[in-house]
Each structure stands twice: as C-alpha cells, then as structure tokens.
Design a protein around this motif. Structure first.
Motif, PDB file in Angstrom:
ATOM      1  N   ASP A   8     -18.333  37.278 -87.944  1.00  0.00           N
ATOM      2  CA  ASP A   8     -18.786  38.598 -87.501  1.00  0.00           C
ATOM      3  C   ASP A   8     -17.729  39.697 -87.629  1.00  0.00           C
ATOM      4  O   ASP A   8     -17.886  40.776 -87.075  1.00  0.00           O
ATOM      5  CB  ASP A   8     -19.247  38.529 -86.047  1.00  0.00           C
ATOM      6  CG  ASP A   8     -18.125  38.161 -85.093  1.00  0.00           C
ATOM      7  OD1 ASP A   8     -17.029  37.750 -85.545  1.00  0.00           O
ATOM      8  OD2 ASP A   8     -18.337  38.272 -83.874  1.00  0.00           O
ATOM      9  N   ARG A   9     -16.656  39.424 -88.385  1.00  0.00           N
ATOM     10  CA  ARG A   9     -15.550  40.379 -88.425  1.00  0.00           C
ATOM     11  C   ARG A   9     -14.684  40.117 -89.652  1.00  0.00           C
ATOM     12  O   ARG A   9     -14.442  38.979 -90.020  1.00  0.00           O
ATOM     13  CB  ARG A   9     -14.724  40.194 -87.158  1.00  0.00           C
ATOM     14  CG  ARG A   9     -13.649  41.186 -86.918  1.00  0.00           C
ATOM     15  CD  ARG A   9     -13.042  40.847 -85.530  1.00  0.00           C
ATOM     16  NE  ARG A   9     -12.003  41.745 -85.168  1.00  0.00           N
ATOM     17  CZ  ARG A   9     -12.167  42.902 -84.544  1.00  0.00           C
ATOM     18  NH1 ARG A   9     -13.359  43.305 -84.211  1.00  0.00           N
ATOM     19  NH2 ARG A   9     -11.154  43.661 -84.236  1.00  0.00           N
ATOM     20  N   ILE A  10     -14.207  41.207 -90.274  1.00  0.00           N
ATOM     21  CA  ILE A  10     -13.219  41.131 -91.347  1.00  0.00           C
ATOM     22  C   ILE A  10     -12.106  42.085 -90.942  1.00  0.00           C
ATOM     23  O   ILE A  10     -12.371  43.204 -90.514  1.00  0.00           O
ATOM     24  CB  ILE A  10     -13.830  41.559 -92.704  1.00  0.00           C
ATOM     25  CG1 ILE A  10     -14.970  40.613 -93.084  1.00  0.00           C
ATOM     26  CG2 ILE A  10     -12.761  41.581 -93.791  1.00  0.00           C
ATOM     27  CD1 ILE A  10     -15.756  41.044 -94.319  1.00  0.00           C
ATOM     28  N   TRP A  11     -10.847  41.634 -91.062  1.00  0.00           N
ATOM     29  CA  TRP A  11      -9.760  42.474 -90.603  1.00  0.00           C
ATOM     30  C   TRP A  11      -8.515  42.314 -91.471  1.00  0.00           C
ATOM     31  O   TRP A  11      -8.404  41.377 -92.259  1.00  0.00           O
ATOM     32  CB  TRP A  11      -9.449  42.213 -89.136  1.00  0.00           C
ATOM     33  CG  TRP A  11      -8.810  40.890 -88.829  1.00  0.00           C
ATOM     34  CD1 TRP A  11      -7.469  40.654 -88.660  1.00  0.00           C
ATOM     35  CD2 TRP A  11      -9.455  39.634 -88.639  1.00  0.00           C
ATOM     36  NE1 TRP A  11      -7.265  39.325 -88.375  1.00  0.00           N
ATOM     37  CE2 TRP A  11      -8.462  38.676 -88.353  1.00  0.00           C
ATOM     38  CE3 TRP A  11     -10.786  39.222 -88.675  1.00  0.00           C
ATOM     39  CZ2 TRP A  11      -8.753  37.334 -88.116  1.00  0.00           C
ATOM     40  CZ3 TRP A  11     -11.088  37.888 -88.445  1.00  0.00           C
ATOM     41  CH2 TRP A  11     -10.075  36.966 -88.161  1.00  0.00           C
ATOM     42  N   ARG A  18      -0.108  42.141 -86.492  1.00  0.00           N
ATOM     43  CA  ARG A  18      -0.899  43.074 -85.682  1.00  0.00           C
ATOM     44  C   ARG A  18      -2.102  43.535 -86.495  1.00  0.00           C
ATOM     45  O   ARG A  18      -1.977  43.898 -87.665  1.00  0.00           O
ATOM     46  CB  ARG A  18      -0.027  44.274 -85.297  1.00  0.00           C
ATOM     47  CG  ARG A  18      -0.694  45.276 -84.374  1.00  0.00           C
ATOM     48  CD  ARG A  18       0.260  46.409 -84.024  1.00  0.00           C
ATOM     49  NE  ARG A  18       0.553  47.263 -85.157  1.00  0.00           N
ATOM     50  CZ  ARG A  18      -0.088  48.415 -85.414  1.00  0.00           C
ATOM     51  NH1 ARG A  18      -1.036  48.852 -84.616  1.00  0.00           N
ATOM     52  NH2 ARG A  18       0.236  49.132 -86.475  1.00  0.00           N
ATOM     53  N   GLU A  19      -3.262  43.529 -85.871  1.00  0.00           N
ATOM     54  CA  GLU A  19      -4.473  43.998 -86.547  1.00  0.00           C
ATOM     55  C   GLU A  19      -4.385  45.505 -86.765  1.00  0.00           C
ATOM     56  O   GLU A  19      -4.160  46.255 -85.830  1.00  0.00           O
ATOM     57  CB  GLU A  19      -5.696  43.663 -85.702  1.00  0.00           C
ATOM     58  CG  GLU A  19      -6.996  44.028 -86.367  1.00  0.00           C
ATOM     59  CD  GLU A  19      -8.177  43.625 -85.523  1.00  0.00           C
ATOM     60  OE1 GLU A  19      -8.734  44.506 -84.847  1.00  0.00           O
ATOM     61  OE2 GLU A  19      -8.535  42.433 -85.527  1.00  0.00           O
ATOM     62  N   ASP A  41      -6.177  51.902 -88.832  1.00  0.00           N
ATOM     63  CA  ASP A  41      -5.025  52.517 -88.181  1.00  0.00           C
ATOM     64  C   ASP A  41      -4.618  53.791 -88.924  1.00  0.00           C
ATOM     65  O   ASP A  41      -4.716  53.870 -90.151  1.00  0.00           O
ATOM     66  CB  ASP A  41      -3.855  51.515 -88.188  1.00  0.00           C
ATOM     67  CG  ASP A  41      -2.702  51.969 -87.329  1.00  0.00           C
ATOM     68  OD1 ASP A  41      -2.734  51.709 -86.119  1.00  0.00           O
ATOM     69  OD2 ASP A  41      -1.764  52.591 -87.892  1.00  0.00           O
ATOM     70  N   ASP A  42      -4.161  54.778 -88.169  1.00  0.00           N
ATOM     71  CA  ASP A  42      -3.748  56.057 -88.760  1.00  0.00           C
ATOM     72  C   ASP A  42      -2.727  55.888 -89.884  1.00  0.00           C
ATOM     73  O   ASP A  42      -2.723  56.654 -90.845  1.00  0.00           O
ATOM     74  CB  ASP A  42      -3.158  56.981 -87.693  1.00  0.00           C
ATOM     75  CG  ASP A  42      -4.219  57.526 -86.745  1.00  0.00           C
ATOM     76  OD1 ASP A  42      -5.412  57.498 -87.110  1.00  0.00           O
ATOM     77  OD2 ASP A  42      -3.852  57.967 -85.644  1.00  0.00           O
ATOM     78  N   THR A  43      -1.873  54.885 -89.787  1.00  0.00           N
ATOM     79  CA  THR A  43      -0.826  54.683 -90.794  1.00  0.00           C
ATOM     80  C   THR A  43      -1.405  54.267 -92.148  1.00  0.00           C
ATOM     81  O   THR A  43      -0.704  54.341 -93.165  1.00  0.00           O
ATOM     82  CB  THR A  43       0.185  53.611 -90.345  1.00  0.00           C
ATOM     83  OG1 THR A  43      -0.505  52.367 -90.159  1.00  0.00           O
ATOM     84  CG2 THR A  43       0.885  54.028 -89.060  1.00  0.00           C
TER      85      THR A  43
END
Length: 94
Positions: A8-11, A18-19, A41-43
């Motif tokens: 249910d998730r891809i990351w 760190r995600e 993430d903003d980066t």
C-alpha cells in the motif's frame, strides 16, 4: 532512484534511511486502491521524484491487476497528464 515498496506504499529513503518521499495507496478491496497522498521532501522538489513515484505506482498496479481511485491532487493531475495510463483508473460506475 531506488524505491522501497509494500502493498500500500512506495517510498524513497535518503542515505541515512530517513523517508524523504512517498505515495500511499491503501486498498478499497482486492482489486482497487485509493491514492491518498504523494509527499516529497522540500529538498527534493523539482527533481521529478513525485512523477517517478507515480510511474512506479502505475507499474505496481499493472503488475498486480489493480485499479486506482486518485484522491490526492498530485495523482489526479498526473493521470490527466498521462492519458495513456487511464486504463488504470476506476471508471465511473465501476
């Protein structure tokens, strides 16, 4: 870019584990998922990470024979920009 995956998730994780980006798509039933959120993430903004997440999700959906209902605004826009992926969407009434 190497994504991690589960049903249910891809990351994406940074070097420290760190995600830093994800797309979540919990199951409605065994054939349908809801794309709830796409977060980067903003980066990493502006580097195509969100699009790559949706590409990976499209591949997952095809491989598993599932369809999607996009709820998150990014996913809705992504599918509009990629009409060749429309067969992955649950059609109205079905």
């Amino acid at each position: 870019m190497e994504f991690r995956k589960r049903l249910d998730r891809i990351w994406l994780e940074d070097e420290a584990g760190r995600e830093v980006a994800f797309v979540s798509f919990p199951a409605q039933d065994e054939h349908t998922v809801t794309i709830l959120s796409t977060v980067v993430d903003d980066t990493l903004r502006g580097q195509g990470v969100a699009g790559a997440l949706l590409d990976a999700l499209a591949q997952e959906l095809r491989a598993s024979g599932r369809k999607a209902v996009p709820v998150c605004s990014y996913a809705v826009q992504w599918f509009r920009r990629h009409p060749e992926q429309a067969d992955l969407l649950v059609q109205d009434g079905g």
